[in-house]
Motif scaffolding. Sequence first.
Motif, PDB file in Angstrom:
ATOM      1  N   PRO A 165      -4.832 -39.351  29.327  1.00 55.17           N
ATOM      2  CA  PRO A 165      -5.620 -40.385  28.620  1.00 55.17           C
ATOM      3  C   PRO A 165      -5.491 -40.226  27.108  1.00 55.17           C
ATOM      4  O   PRO A 165      -5.554 -39.125  26.571  1.00 55.17           O
ATOM      5  N   VAL A 166      -5.278 -41.355  26.434  1.00 58.83           N
ATOM      6  CA  VAL A 166      -5.259 -41.394  24.970  1.00 58.83           C
ATOM      7  C   VAL A 166      -6.190 -42.532  24.557  1.00 58.83           C
ATOM      8  O   VAL A 166      -5.774 -43.688  24.462  1.00 58.83           O
ATOM      9  N   GLY A 167      -7.466 -42.190  24.339  1.00 59.15           N
ATOM     10  CA  GLY A 167      -8.453 -43.237  24.092  1.00 59.15           C
ATOM     11  C   GLY A 167      -8.648 -44.056  25.350  1.00 59.15           C
ATOM     12  O   GLY A 167      -8.967 -43.535  26.425  1.00 59.15           O
ATOM     13  N   THR A 168      -8.427 -45.358  25.236  1.00 58.55           N
ATOM     14  CA  THR A 168      -8.538 -46.252  26.393  1.00 58.55           C
ATOM     15  C   THR A 168      -7.184 -46.489  27.051  1.00 58.55           C
ATOM     16  O   THR A 168      -7.084 -47.304  27.962  1.00 58.55           O
ATOM     17  N   ARG A 169      -6.130 -45.781  26.612  1.00 63.90           N
ATOM     18  CA  ARG A 169      -4.792 -45.989  27.139  1.00 63.90           C
ATOM     19  C   ARG A 169      -4.296 -44.716  27.819  1.00 63.90           C
ATOM     20  O   ARG A 169      -4.994 -43.702  27.845  1.00 63.90           O
ATOM     21  N   PHE A 170      -3.068 -44.800  28.360  1.00 64.79           N
ATOM     22  CA  PHE A 170      -2.519 -43.681  29.127  1.00 64.79           C
ATOM     23  C   PHE A 170      -1.099 -43.400  28.643  1.00 64.79           C
ATOM     24  O   PHE A 170      -0.282 -44.319  28.526  1.00 64.79           O
ATOM     25  N   GLN A 171      -0.782 -42.110  28.418  1.00 64.26           N
ATOM     26  CA  GLN A 171       0.538 -41.696  27.938  1.00 64.26           C
ATOM     27  C   GLN A 171       1.229 -40.830  28.979  1.00 64.26           C
ATOM     28  O   GLN A 171       0.625 -39.918  29.536  1.00 64.26           O
TER      29      GLN A 171
END
Length: 613
Positions: A165-171
């Motif tokens: 998780p990167v904030g509200t996104r996914f890496q």
Amino acid sequence: MLQHLRDTRGFDFTGYKRSSISRRVRRRMEQLGITDHGDYLDHLELHGEEFTALFNTILINVTAFFRDPDSWEYLRSEVLPAVVAAKGPTDPIRVWSAGCASGEEAYTLAIVLSELLGRDQFRDRVKIYATDVDEEDLARARQAVYDERQVRGLDPELLERYFEPVGTRFQFRSDLRRSVIFGRNDLVQDAPISRIDVLVCRNTLMYLTAETQARILARFHYALAPTGVLFLGKAEMLLSHAALFRPLDLRRRVFTRVAPATATDPPFAGGDGQVPGATPPATVDGTPEEVLLSAPVAYVVLNGDGTVRLVNRAAEGLLDVSAADCGRPFRDVDVSYRPVELRRHVDLALAERRVVRVDDVQLVRDEQILTLQIRVQPLSASTTLRLGGPPAVAISFEDVTEQARLREELSQLGSRLETAHEELQSTSEELETTNEELQSTVEELETTNEELQSTNEELETINEELQSTNDELHAINDELEERSGQLNEVNSFLESVLAGLHSGVIVLGRDFLVRAWNQQAEELWGLRRDEVLHQNFLALDIGLPIDRLRPMIREALAGDPRSHQLGIAAVNRRGRTIEVRVLGSALNDRDGSPAGVILMMDEEPPDAARPAD
């Protein structure tokens, strides 16, 4: 217009299906309000940034993780285990995702192979080459960051194992990300990647004409290892390319490479690896450098650092290059990109240590069109020493104009021979009536199948466009929902403010229509808000002598910045005579121009002094 894009930008869209590309270009023209292709070409020439918008419109970058799950499950359970089993325990596994768009397909391959091999073996053995022509999409793919909507189709367990998780996104996990290499590659023009075990190119060929598809499939055939597998999209069947590929599972569009019938030089290799026209130094008097300088074939020799080492006399006469260019970086010399872009061929020859050949290059010289064959030859260590320096590459430019003319004549003679053969075959078929009827039936079925395939590809193309439009609409809808929420918050806040005031508040527009009417105004005059909103205030029948307020309202609408106060007698909703103090001020727009009037009304105590009118 397509020629303009090819000549000025280096992107050749002439191999795309005309109906599809016309539809995409028309869409961009409609967005700009342009109806004529000539006018749009003028717009392109005047606005260089428009090319990026047109390019993004033509290339429909629709992709997803595990798109068509049934096909991916077949690849995971049946195809990839066989590919891995055919390899040694430490042999590298090379995968190519052609037309990778924003990278979901390449990372899907990484997930599947990591699950099959384990993370350690995946990192040690697997290289995934992901290519596309869209630099913007490649930049997004390199970041490997996706929002919640893009990862919605992933299994939650896979999402947790392979994304952070990167904030509200996914890496995508960085330790596995290093095995995925992104780069620009034009399938129509650029050389393919070689020795590939699994080649994934889904829903890319369907945008191209049959001739362009055939050229790309020949390159795919060369790119694949002998046991390599080709994985296509659901609209691509290869029924007319049985000499190159045979289906492993036609329904899921998985094919394997067919070995060529005879051993010939591959279309992108260098043949015998020798520079044409060169003479071995051991059999010629003089130094090797003098041999090259006097050779009948034009040569340009490069150092290992990319500078020009040597230019022979034939090259000076044929090309815009001279001995004065020696020592200059090759990229700064005209011959590096004219008559054909050579830098990428030089890089390819150095990277794979093989001869790269560029055929049928047209050069205009003295009002004549010459045909050149260019060969980029990495030099061996022994050749490097004999030349007295560190040259790395020799580039030869051989004039094959006469050979090209003879090939054309031979082709014409072959066409005539083929025509004569067809006539003889036709005569023979007349004698075999039954066989002719059967053959005719087979041909009709093949024609019908080709038409159905073409229609299916067209429908799939339209479906891709609709999906792209649907994604845009979803994004717009999300933004509208966010704006609606903000508007509701503002309205609630305004309602709270108006309800919290102890004065009656009435807001009028420039047209004297009521825009706001708070609860205290209802208490004073007995009219509910829904009864007066958008009604003319001057026509309302309430106990307030509205005529006496006209001067105050007009001064505020005229832009008078002062507040005006007036005390007047009125009759409230209970029919009781009261003394009301009215305060009026202008309601201004952001630019300071009057947009309406704010009236605040308070009932005065019975003993309060009434201000002068």
